[in-house]
Motif scaffolding. Structure first.
Motif, PDB file in Angstrom:
ATOM      1  N   THR A   1      38.153  38.355  51.106  1.00  0.00           N
ATOM      2  CA  THR A   1      38.526  37.842  49.790  1.00  0.00           C
ATOM      3  C   THR A   1      39.072  36.428  49.886  1.00  0.00           C
ATOM      4  O   THR A   1      38.649  35.534  49.148  1.00  0.00           O
ATOM      5  CB  THR A   1      39.620  38.734  49.164  1.00  0.00           C
ATOM      6  OG1 THR A   1      39.279  40.092  49.406  1.00  0.00           O
ATOM      7  CG2 THR A   1      39.761  38.488  47.689  1.00  0.00           C
ATOM      8  N   TYR A   2      40.027  36.219  50.808  1.00  0.00           N
ATOM      9  CA  TYR A   2      40.661  34.902  50.880  1.00  0.00           C
ATOM     10  C   TYR A   2      39.714  33.837  51.394  1.00  0.00           C
ATOM     11  O   TYR A   2      39.747  32.706  50.919  1.00  0.00           O
ATOM     12  CB  TYR A   2      41.933  34.964  51.742  1.00  0.00           C
ATOM     13  CG  TYR A   2      43.092  35.489  50.968  1.00  0.00           C
ATOM     14  CD1 TYR A   2      43.826  34.643  50.147  1.00  0.00           C
ATOM     15  CD2 TYR A   2      43.426  36.818  50.989  1.00  0.00           C
ATOM     16  CE1 TYR A   2      44.870  35.119  49.393  1.00  0.00           C
ATOM     17  CE2 TYR A   2      44.460  37.319  50.235  1.00  0.00           C
ATOM     18  CZ  TYR A   2      45.189  36.456  49.444  1.00  0.00           C
ATOM     19  OH  TYR A   2      46.208  36.944  48.694  1.00  0.00           O
ATOM     20  N   ALA A   3      38.886  34.193  52.387  1.00  0.00           N
ATOM     21  CA  ALA A   3      37.961  33.201  52.934  1.00  0.00           C
ATOM     22  C   ALA A   3      37.040  32.688  51.824  1.00  0.00           C
ATOM     23  O   ALA A   3      36.867  31.488  51.637  1.00  0.00           O
ATOM     24  CB  ALA A   3      37.154  33.806  54.074  1.00  0.00           C
ATOM     25  N   ARG A   4      36.474  33.629  51.055  1.00  0.00           N
ATOM     26  CA  ARG A   4      35.554  33.253  49.986  1.00  0.00           C
ATOM     27  C   ARG A   4      36.241  32.434  48.901  1.00  0.00           C
ATOM     28  O   ARG A   4      35.758  31.409  48.455  1.00  0.00           O
ATOM     29  CB  ARG A   4      34.995  34.521  49.352  1.00  0.00           C
ATOM     30  CG  ARG A   4      33.511  34.676  49.497  1.00  0.00           C
ATOM     31  CD  ARG A   4      33.111  36.003  48.958  1.00  0.00           C
ATOM     32  NE  ARG A   4      32.860  35.929  47.528  1.00  0.00           N
ATOM     33  CZ  ARG A   4      31.665  36.099  46.990  1.00  0.00           C
ATOM     34  NH1 ARG A   4      30.637  36.340  47.747  1.00  0.00           N
ATOM     35  NH2 ARG A   4      31.495  36.045  45.693  1.00  0.00           N
ATOM     36  N   TYR A   5      37.399  32.948  48.486  1.00  0.00           N
ATOM     37  CA  TYR A   5      38.115  32.341  47.370  1.00  0.00           C
ATOM     38  C   TYR A   5      38.621  30.948  47.738  1.00  0.00           C
ATOM     39  O   TYR A   5      38.462  30.001  46.978  1.00  0.00           O
ATOM     40  CB  TYR A   5      39.282  33.254  46.998  1.00  0.00           C
ATOM     41  CG  TYR A   5      39.778  33.078  45.599  1.00  0.00           C
ATOM     42  CD1 TYR A   5      38.916  33.227  44.518  1.00  0.00           C
ATOM     43  CD2 TYR A   5      41.098  32.776  45.349  1.00  0.00           C
ATOM     44  CE1 TYR A   5      39.365  33.072  43.238  1.00  0.00           C
ATOM     45  CE2 TYR A   5      41.559  32.618  44.056  1.00  0.00           C
ATOM     46  CZ  TYR A   5      40.690  32.764  43.010  1.00  0.00           C
ATOM     47  OH  TYR A   5      41.144  32.606  41.735  1.00  0.00           O
ATOM     48  N   LEU A   6      39.226  30.832  48.932  1.00  0.00           N
ATOM     49  CA  LEU A   6      39.790  29.544  49.319  1.00  0.00           C
ATOM     50  C   LEU A   6      38.684  28.520  49.524  1.00  0.00           C
ATOM     51  O   LEU A   6      38.837  27.360  49.154  1.00  0.00           O
ATOM     52  CB  LEU A   6      40.618  29.683  50.599  1.00  0.00           C
ATOM     53  CG  LEU A   6      41.506  28.459  50.809  1.00  0.00           C
ATOM     54  CD1 LEU A   6      42.717  28.528  49.906  1.00  0.00           C
ATOM     55  CD2 LEU A   6      41.937  28.309  52.236  1.00  0.00           C
ATOM     56  N   LYS A   7      37.555  28.967  50.078  1.00  0.00           N
ATOM     57  CA  LYS A   7      36.463  28.023  50.302  1.00  0.00           C
ATOM     58  C   LYS A   7      35.994  27.444  48.960  1.00  0.00           C
ATOM     59  O   LYS A   7      35.897  26.233  48.801  1.00  0.00           O
ATOM     60  CB  LYS A   7      35.304  28.711  51.003  1.00  0.00           C
ATOM     61  CG  LYS A   7      34.177  27.743  51.292  1.00  0.00           C
ATOM     62  CD  LYS A   7      32.879  28.458  51.575  1.00  0.00           C
ATOM     63  CE  LYS A   7      31.713  27.550  51.255  1.00  0.00           C
ATOM     64  NZ  LYS A   7      30.442  28.242  51.278  1.00  0.00           N
TER      65      LYS A   7
END
Lengths: 307, 318
Positions: free
Chosen positions: A188-194
């Protein structure tokens, strides 16, 4: 600001009151004997004693008043129907600590690794690190958590025999559930932050900073990351309260005596007082976490500071 | 070089005698003539969608899955409930393509039969939630003021209850494990997110210049809604449905997994995975196939949603 917080706390209390009331009446509207199968086996007198002990002989409104009075004045949620003498409030507090440790570790590693991967992906857009990170992220989103957990148990316990499948108390018991739980968070965070970072990097103020000759490191650190991380705080809210309610599936599979584990077993046992208590407790945590996140958000982001 | 050429051509122009020119009159509307066929919203969206290869592949995977879910049980040649004690826990073979389970039931038939339940719950759940949410959000934004305030406060209260807990509670209270009740439990608060989304979009549209222009021209409110508000909102609703479907499938899988979902003889991907998880150590393929289907469906809907969002709402495109 203070007015806003007070208003929000007011709404929060109303919400909690509604949830407590709704849960209480819903659980009491279930047809059948609350003692369940036990009711048939007990002699008449013992049954009457049971009813008197739990106040089940009183009218519904009276039961509700007593329940609410205990809840508000003493924070007392009553006693388990299945395990007489077990106070629900105490059980909840002990179990939520267990869930808190597992979930907290999983959330911590998930956020740290996820954010790192997101930054790496955003800085190497359309190069192999980006594709690798997005591949991991897609796996994390699409693989159901119970499959992930089964796979880990199979590999680490059956194949390599280095870690125990279930149990609680030793640090090595924590490894597998934490990995299984943080996988989704990482994704979730990898996708969202990217995607946030790429959006911020396209803004005019980044161009201005570049034109002024600010170094790439400072642009990323001072402008991009700050603005890209803010929206992530919103997702963090739901997840913080999720820590304590625990991941139902993970706790059940790894035999962790946390809140989720007891919630599922109280459902299977049809332990009504326990279900009511856990529901209210989980809802309260959720609502409080949401409030805290909103307050933190307004403090961090001057653009949405309350007028 | 090119500059030189321009100069020479300019001098050539000057050489043409004036009588060779003739006034042919001007057509005031020539600029307004539409020379190309008109491209509507959907044709335009499809044109953009086609460009996105990943989304297209996701769509094809979903169509294949849908086809198999409809015809798979028939292709297998076995009934999904039919037990065969002489062939239990068999590995995938030419006879049983996905193997058999602990009661000797053909897994190929069971996986597709389960897919019917899972996909039906996902699609119906998302559509019902979207319709309810859109109507609710539309009403709130249309009336505005105190009505909007109260309606949105209700949504806030509903959203502040953890989703899974409501689902579990409804399943416990109704105590009937039919698919209908589960659908009710899943959609009971599922519409809140869409209601917020639609309300936000509608409020934004209301303050757009072209809506103001339509009002100023005396267009009736009904026509404004039909002509401007709904077409401009339908895109985000479709995208929201696409993103919601995997959520419902996952919730169903979760519920079935903890024993509150679909009950035998019916089955779903979650229920299959739950059953297979018990003896996963010995028969990993039994868990593999339902999990693969869940993962494929979730992945395809997520990627399709990304593609649809880019295609239907070009403003969001980066």
């Amino acid at each position: 600001m203070i007015k806003y917080v007070l208003k929000r706390i007011g709404y929060m209390l109303i919400t909690l009151f509604i949830i407590a009331t709704a849960t209480f009446f819903m659980m009491h509207s279930i047809p059948g004997d609350p003692l369940g199968a036990m009711a048939n086996k007990l002699p008449e007198q013992a049954k009457a004693n049971y009813y008197a002990k739990y106040g089940l002989d009183k009218s519904l409104t009276e039961q509700y008043t007593i329940f609410m009075k205990n809840l508000i004045t003493k924070g007392d949620l009553g006693e388990s129907l299945k395990y007489p003498g077990k106070s629900i409030t105490d059980t909840l507090l002990t179990n939520s600590k267990v869930s808190g440790v597992t979930g907290g570790l999983a959330l911590f590693f998930g956020v740290v690794i996820g954010v790192t991967l997101g930054i790496v992906a955003a800085l190497n857009k359309n190069k192999w690190p980006d594709y690798l990170v997005m591949f991991i992220a897609i796996l994390g989103i699409t693989i159901p958590v119970f499959v992930m957990a089964s796979l880990l148990q199979y590999l680490f316990t059956v194949k390599w025999m280095i870690l125990p499948t279930t149990g609680w108390g030793k640090p090595k018991n924590l490894v597998l559930p934490v990995i299984a739980m943080c996988f989704g968070t990482i994704a979730t965070y990898a996708r969202y932050l990217k995607s946030n970072m790429l959006e911020v990097m396209g803004q005019d103020y980044i161009l201005t900073a570049e034109a002024k000759g600010v170094s790439r490191f400072h642009i990323i650190k001072d402008h991009v990351l700050k603005n890209a991380f803010l929206p992530c705080i919103t997702i963090l809210g739901g997840q913080i309260s999720g820590i304590f309610t625990g991941s139902f599936v993970i706790e059940k599979m790894f035999g962790i005596p946390g809140l989720g584990f007891y919630y599922v077993s109280s459902i299977n046992d049809r332990d009504y007082t326990m279900i009511i208590g856990t529901t209210i407790f989980a809802a309260a945590l959720f609502v409080v976490a949401q409030l805290l996140i909103d307050i933190v958000y307004t403090l961090l982001d001057p653009r949405i500071r309350v007028k | 070089m090119s500059e030189e050429k321009k100069v020479t051509s300019a001098t050539e122009w000057e050489d043409i005698p004036a009588e060779k020119f003739q006034i042919i009159g001007t057509d005031d509307f020539s600029g307004d003539i539409i020379a190309r066929p008109k491209v509507g919203y959907w044709a335009d969206a499809w044109r953009r969608f086609k460009e996105n290869k990943i989304a297209l592949i996701a769509l094809i995977i979903l169509i294949v899955l849908l086809f198999m879910v409809i015809f798979g049980p028939a292709i297998s040649g076995y009934n999904f409930e039919q037990m065969d004690t002489s062939a239990i826990n068999q590995l995938p073979s030419s006879e049983h393509w996905f193997g058999t389970d602990s009661l000797g039931r053909d897994l190929f038939a069971r996986v597709w039969q389960a897919g019917r339940v899972s996909l039906a719950i996902g699609i119906v759940g998302a559509v019902v939630a979207s319709v309810v949410g859109s109507i609710y959000g539309g009403i709130a934004s249309y009336f505005g003021g105190i009505v909007d305030d109260i309606m949105m406060r209700i949504v806030e209260v509903l959203l502040s209850i953890p989703y899974l807990i409501i689902v579990i509670l409804i399943s416990v209270v109704t105590d009937s494990k039919s698919i209908g009740t589960m659908m009710l439990a899943l959609t009971l608060t599922g519409w809140c997110g869409i209601a917020r989304l639609v309300r936000g979009q509608m409020l934004q549209l209301k303050s757009q210049e072209y809506v103001l222009a339509a009002n100023a021209l005396g267009v009736s409110p009904f026509k404004t809604i039909m002509r401007h508000m709904i077409p401009n909102t339908i895109g985000i609703i479709i995208v929201a449905i696409t993103f919601d479907i995997p959520g419902y499938i996952f919730s169903e899988a979760f519920l079935s997994y903890i024993g509150l979902g679909v009950q035998p003889p019916d089955t779903s991907w979650g229920a299959l995975a739950s059953a297979a998880q018990q003896n996963f150590m010995f028969y990993p393929y039994q868990l593999f196939f339902p999990s693969l289907m869940i993962a494929l469906t979730m992945l395809s809907f997520t990627l399709l949603g990304d593609g649809l969002r880019d295609a239907l709402d070009p403003k969001l495109r980066k």
